[in-house]
Design a protein around this motif. Structure first.
Motif, PDB file in Angstrom:
ATOM      1  N   PRO A 143       0.815  -1.230   0.000  1.00 19.89           N
ATOM      2  CA  PRO A 143       0.000   0.000   0.000  1.00 19.89           C
ATOM      3  C   PRO A 143       0.837   1.263   0.000  1.00 19.89           C
ATOM      4  CG  PRO A 143      -0.844  -1.578   1.602  1.00 19.89           C
ATOM      5  CD  PRO A 143       0.452  -2.132   1.106  1.00 19.89           C
ATOM      6  N   LYS A 144       2.021   1.194   0.549  1.00 15.21           N
ATOM      7  CA  LYS A 144       2.924   2.346   0.537  1.00 15.21           C
ATOM      8  C   LYS A 144       4.345   1.839   0.370  1.00 15.21           C
ATOM      9  CE  LYS A 144       1.422   3.642   4.544  1.00 15.21           C
ATOM     10  NZ  LYS A 144       1.236   4.384   5.831  1.00 15.21           N
ATOM     11  N   GLU A 145       5.174   2.728  -0.102  1.00 15.63           N
ATOM     12  CA  GLU A 145       6.547   2.319  -0.353  1.00 15.63           C
ATOM     13  C   GLU A 145       7.380   2.191   0.930  1.00 15.63           C
ATOM     14  OE1 GLU A 145       8.278   4.991  -3.081  1.00 15.63           O
ATOM     15  OE2 GLU A 145       7.082   4.322  -4.801  1.00 15.63           O
ATOM     16  N   SER A 146       7.032   2.946   1.938  1.00 11.14           N
ATOM     17  CA  SER A 146       7.822   2.905   3.176  1.00 11.14           C
ATOM     18  C   SER A 146       6.888   2.948   4.373  1.00 11.14           C
ATOM     19  CB  SER A 146       8.817   4.074   3.235  1.00 11.14           C
ATOM     20  OG  SER A 146       8.130   5.307   3.235  1.00 11.14           O
ATOM     21  N   PHE A 161       4.800  -7.574  15.129  1.00  8.93           N
ATOM     22  CA  PHE A 161       4.255  -6.297  14.684  1.00  8.93           C
ATOM     23  C   PHE A 161       3.688  -6.507  13.275  1.00  8.93           C
ATOM     24  CE2 PHE A 161       7.793  -5.647  17.530  1.00  8.93           C
ATOM     25  CZ  PHE A 161       7.271  -4.797  18.485  1.00  8.93           C
ATOM     26  N   ARG A 162       2.414  -6.146  13.097  1.00  7.85           N
ATOM     27  CA  ARG A 162       1.742  -6.410  11.830  1.00  7.85           C
ATOM     28  C   ARG A 162       2.231  -5.450  10.759  1.00  7.85           C
ATOM     29  NH1 ARG A 162      -4.663  -7.353  11.628  1.00  7.85           N
ATOM     30  NH2 ARG A 162      -3.892  -9.083  12.942  1.00  7.85           N
ATOM     31  N   LEU A 163       2.442  -6.031   9.555  1.00  6.73           N
ATOM     32  CA  LEU A 163       2.845  -5.247   8.393  1.00  6.73           C
ATOM     33  C   LEU A 163       1.729  -5.328   7.349  1.00  6.73           C
ATOM     34  CD1 LEU A 163       6.582  -6.335   7.970  1.00  6.73           C
ATOM     35  CD2 LEU A 163       5.707  -4.278   9.077  1.00  6.73           C
ATOM     36  N   PRO A 164       1.602  -4.299   6.537  1.00  4.14           N
ATOM     37  CA  PRO A 164       0.594  -4.379   5.466  1.00  4.14           C
ATOM     38  C   PRO A 164       1.007  -5.413   4.419  1.00  4.14           C
ATOM     39  CG  PRO A 164       1.931  -2.411   5.218  1.00  4.14           C
ATOM     40  CD  PRO A 164       2.334  -3.019   6.520  1.00  4.14           C
ATOM     41  N   ALA A 165       0.043  -6.180   3.947  1.00  8.32           N
ATOM     42  CA  ALA A 165       0.328  -7.198   2.935  1.00  8.32           C
ATOM     43  C   ALA A 165       0.455  -6.550   1.557  1.00  8.32           C
ATOM     44  CB  ALA A 165      -0.766  -8.261   2.925  1.00  8.32           C
ATOM     45  N   ALA A 166       1.204  -7.206   0.699  1.00  9.52           N
ATOM     46  CA  ALA A 166       1.342  -6.735  -0.680  1.00  9.52           C
ATOM     47  C   ALA A 166       0.133  -7.197  -1.495  1.00  9.52           C
ATOM     48  CB  ALA A 166       2.633  -7.261  -1.285  1.00  9.52           C
ATOM     49  N   ARG A 167      -0.328  -6.362  -2.392  1.00  9.32           N
ATOM     50  CA  ARG A 167      -1.451  -6.681  -3.273  1.00  9.32           C
ATOM     51  C   ARG A 167      -0.930  -6.915  -4.688  1.00  9.32           C
ATOM     52  NH1 ARG A 167      -5.320  -7.829   0.389  1.00  9.32           N
ATOM     53  NH2 ARG A 167      -5.545  -6.137   1.921  1.00  9.32           N
ATOM     54  N   PHE A 174       0.204 -16.295 -10.142  1.00  6.29           N
ATOM     55  CA  PHE A 174       0.835 -15.013 -10.440  1.00  6.29           C
ATOM     56  C   PHE A 174       0.590 -13.986  -9.334  1.00  6.29           C
ATOM     57  CE2 PHE A 174       0.031 -16.472 -14.966  1.00  6.29           C
ATOM     58  CZ  PHE A 174       1.325 -16.967 -15.106  1.00  6.29           C
ATOM     59  N   GLY A 175      -0.238 -14.341  -8.377  1.00  7.54           N
ATOM     60  CA  GLY A 175      -0.447 -13.452  -7.234  1.00  7.54           C
ATOM     61  C   GLY A 175       0.715 -13.551  -6.237  1.00  7.54           C
ATOM     62  N   THR A 176       0.594 -12.846  -5.139  1.00  5.40           N
ATOM     63  CA  THR A 176       1.660 -12.826  -4.122  1.00  5.40           C
ATOM     64  C   THR A 176       1.803 -14.204  -3.509  1.00  5.40           C
ATOM     65  OG1 THR A 176       1.173 -10.513  -3.612  1.00  5.40           O
ATOM     66  CG2 THR A 176       2.452 -11.744  -1.992  1.00  5.40           C
ATOM     67  N   LEU A 222      14.903  -1.808   7.363  1.00  3.88           N
ATOM     68  CA  LEU A 222      14.645  -3.125   6.797  1.00  3.88           C
ATOM     69  C   LEU A 222      14.024  -2.964   5.419  1.00  3.88           C
ATOM     70  CD1 LEU A 222      12.906  -4.699   9.931  1.00  3.88           C
ATOM     71  CD2 LEU A 222      15.356  -4.586   9.447  1.00  3.88           C
ATOM     72  N   VAL A 223      14.192  -4.012   4.606  1.00  2.00           N
ATOM     73  CA  VAL A 223      13.546  -4.081   3.289  1.00  2.00           C
ATOM     74  C   VAL A 223      12.778  -5.388   3.238  1.00  2.00           C
ATOM     75  CG1 VAL A 223      13.867  -4.204   0.799  1.00  2.00           C
ATOM     76  CG2 VAL A 223      15.313  -2.687   2.184  1.00  2.00           C
ATOM     77  N   VAL A 224      11.459  -5.279   3.094  1.00  2.00           N
ATOM     78  CA  VAL A 224      10.588  -6.461   2.963  1.00  2.00           C
ATOM     79  C   VAL A 224      10.226  -6.599   1.492  1.00  2.00           C
ATOM     80  CG1 VAL A 224       8.427  -7.523   3.664  1.00  2.00           C
ATOM     81  CG2 VAL A 224       9.717  -6.124   5.289  1.00  2.00           C
ATOM     82  N   GLU A 225      10.491  -7.779   0.926  1.00  2.00           N
ATOM     83  CA  GLU A 225      10.205  -8.028  -0.492  1.00  2.00           C
ATOM     84  C   GLU A 225       9.092  -9.058  -0.611  1.00  2.00           C
ATOM     85  OE1 GLU A 225      13.206  -8.389  -3.976  1.00  2.00           O
ATOM     86  OE2 GLU A 225      12.754 -10.431  -3.321  1.00  2.00           O
TER      87      GLU A 225
END
Length: 622
Positions: A143-146, A161-167, A174-176, A222-225
């Motif tokens: 949802p956001k870059e950072s 700690f909850r992180l937003p999921a990638a869409r 082909f989805g996440t 951190l970088v989450v991919e």
């Protein structure tokens, strides 16, 4: 690429001549209604086309939905009009041939399915379904870059700690498909602080593996991919900035393990002793340090004070090195947290000496009485007293040459003898005679080596103790006295006095008197042993003993006693204590009868009359 699927077929009647143009479009609903009523056959045609292909890509042929060999004369009539139709906007359909092509690139994520109906002039209807198949044309997107997370440094390991999921608009594989933690800022070689946890259908979480320490690292980047299942995979990234929130987890730390300072004992109150410094790496109030002296453990008398904010240690009260040469303080540093952390440090303050104390003189008498009395019989070299001198100031000892001791007075009868280590002995230096001088006024003067020097004086009065070295003495060797024989017993005859030069009031000078002589004299006279008064013991009789000779002895109370004697002569004076007595009781005489007048008849003699043994009287005349 278009694919032809098998078309289902419904039986129905044949139509008449095929209309053209707009009329065909108006007649198509009528055919469809008729077909729905079972009069005309209806065939199903399912086509698929990949999204993202360029325009004019062949999708399929409507004729493929008709039975084999039943090519429609006159083309097809479409259910889609010329208005705002998604089918006509995204596809080019040739009614004459039934060929379907894409009008533009398709996007399955915008629209994944199209449907329309095509009818022949014979009344046959083909229900066309076009499915847009997904291709991996979208990467996963967050949802956001950072993102910034605020995590307390006291958070325990295991905290999530909850992180937003990638869409990912793509579907299926082909989805996440998963996530990875690609980058973490931290010291090389250290185990990771975080890991990702993602198990469908649970949300994506960042899990803390170890405790954080804001004072070491205050921000972790951190970088989450996120990646999908395409080949090659498409990826999306989220930059996570973990800001470590400060907690009061650090106690103030002093810059030294122990502070040492020196201060002159004459320093005035307010003098700066030293400056203490403690630091606390925590932030805000948690890192604000205040200083205080722990009065329960040190400095209960309040000699020192520390400034709460600056840590400057100052003197509050005058010091006295002689009372206390070293002060040990416990200073606390306390931070401003709600539950403050406290640390302490030892401060040692050595008091430097100044010459502010006079020497002190202490006497220990070594005489028999333990006091300032010396026997007049003491010989030269005999000890009188032990004298010790000291100075409370540093280095103030006679051994080191710091103190000099002098003896004044005494006219050479006494002297000092050094014994070392600040000890002297007062000794007899000459002959002593109490009878010539019974008191010596001495002065002991001690002077230190300061600049300027300070001195102390100790007066010393030495009394000479008496020895029984003097004999009682009478003023004259021979005393004479007279007493009437008529004196009654106890009558005072004479008072003798002997003097003794020994110490008055002492036994050596206390004189006792006694009489010595023949028993007859001692039976008549006596002497008072204390006063020396001689008195009669019995009645005297001059006619029996006219004079008494005695010896008077004066003896003192010394041990051994000393004695002196004098001669005493007592004359007994006569008194009329006897009647006259005739020698004969009867006198006989003869006288002629014719004796003339004046003739002596006889002579009478009296004994003891008129003060003599014999008294001659005038003769008796006839």
């Amino acid at each position: 690429m278009a694919r032809r699927l098998r078309a289902g077929r419904c039986r129905g009647g044949q139509g008449g001549a095929a209309p053209t143009g707009r009329a065909l479009a108006l007649l198509l609903p009528l055919w469809l209604c008729a077909a729905s009523g079972g009069a005309a056959p209806v065939y199903n045609l399912s086509l698929t086309v990949d999204e993202g292909l360029p325009a004019e890509t062949l999708v399929g042929d409507i004729c493929a939905g008709l039975p084999a060999g039943a090519d429609p004369p006159g083309g097809f009539l479409l259910s889609e009009g010329s208005g705002e139709s998604a089918v006509l906007a995204d596809f080019h359909i040739q009614p004459e041939t039934g060929i379907i092509r894409t009008a533009r690139r398709l996007d399955r994520e915008r629209r994944e399915r199209y449907s329309f109906a095509a009818a022949t002039l014979r009344g046959e209807v083909v229900q066309v379904e076009i499915a847009v198949t997904d291709v991996n044309d979208h990467p996963p997107r967050f949802p956001k870059e950072s993102l910034q997370l605020n995590i307390s440094e006291l958070s325990p390991p295991g905290t999530a700690f909850r992180l937003p999921a990638a869409r990912d608009p793509d579907a299926g594989r082909f989805g996440t498909q998963g996530y990875a933690l690609l980058e973490e800022s931290g010291a090389a070689g250290e185990p990771p602080l975080f890991q990702l946890r993602f198990v469908r259908p649970e949300p994506l979480e960042l899990v803390l593996l170890r405790r954080l320490d804001r004072e070491r690292v205050d921000v972790h980047r951190l970088v989450v991919e996120a990646w999908d299942g395409g080949s090659p995979r498409r990826r999306g990234r989220l930059r996570v900035s973990v800001r470590v929130l400060d907690e009061n987890d650090n106690a103030p730390a002093f810059s030294r393990g122990e502070y040492r300072a020196r201060l002159r004992e004459d320093a005035p109150p307010g003098t700066v002793v030293c400056r203490l410094r403690a630091t606390d790496p925590d932030l805000g109030a948690n890192g604000e340090v205040r200083y205080a002296i722990n009065r329960r453990q040190s400095d209960p008398d309040g000699y020192f004070a520390v400034e709460e904010r600056s840590g400057v240690l100052r003197l509050r009260r005058p010091l006295d090195r002689e009372a206390r040469a070293l002060h040990r303080l416990v200073v606390e540093a306390r931070d401003g947290g709600s539950q403050p952390e406290v640390s302490s440090v030892l401060v040692s303050v050595a008091v430097l000496d100044v010459n502010d104390n006079r020497p002190s003189i202490r006497l220990l008498y070594l005489t028999e009485t333990g006091g300032p009395r010396v026997s007049e019989g003491a010989r030269p070299g005999d000890y009188v007293a032990r004298v010790s001198v000291s100075d409370a100031d540093e280095g103030g000892d006679a051994e080191g040459g710091g103190i000099a001791l002098a003896l004044l007075g005494g006219d050479g009868a006494f002297a000092l003898r050094a014994a070392g280590a600040g000890v002297f002995f007062l000794c007899v230096a000459g002959p002593l005679d109490r009878e010539s001088r019974d008191l010596y006024e001495l002065r002991l003067v001690a002077t230190d080596g300061g600049a300027p020097p300070l001195s102390a004086e100790e007066p010393l009065l030495l009394l000479l103790a008496d020895l029984n070295d003097e004999t009682p003495a009478f003023p004259q060797p021979h005393y004479r006295a007279a007493v009437s024989e008529a004196a009654s017993p106890g009558t005072a005859v004479i008072r003798l006095t002997a003097s003794d030069a020994d110490e008055p009031g002492s036994p050596n000078a206390e004189v006792r008197y006694a009489l010595e002589g023949d028993a007859a004299a001692l039976a008549l006279l006596r002497i008072d042993a204390r006063s020396g008064a001689v008195s009669t013991r019995a009645r005297l009789d001059r006619e029996r003993q006219a004079a008494l000779e005695l010896r008077v002895v004066a003896r003192d109370g010394g041990v051994p006693p000393r004695a002196a004697a004098c001669r005493l002569s007592v004359r007994v004076e006569d008194a009329n204590d006897n009647e006259p007595r005739f020698e004969r009781a009867v006198y006989r005489a003869r006288l002629p009868e014719h004796a003339p007048r004046g003739r002596r008849l006889l002579q009478v003699r009296l004994n003891g009359g008129f003060g003599g043994p014999e008294v001659d009287r005038e003769p008796f005349w006839f």
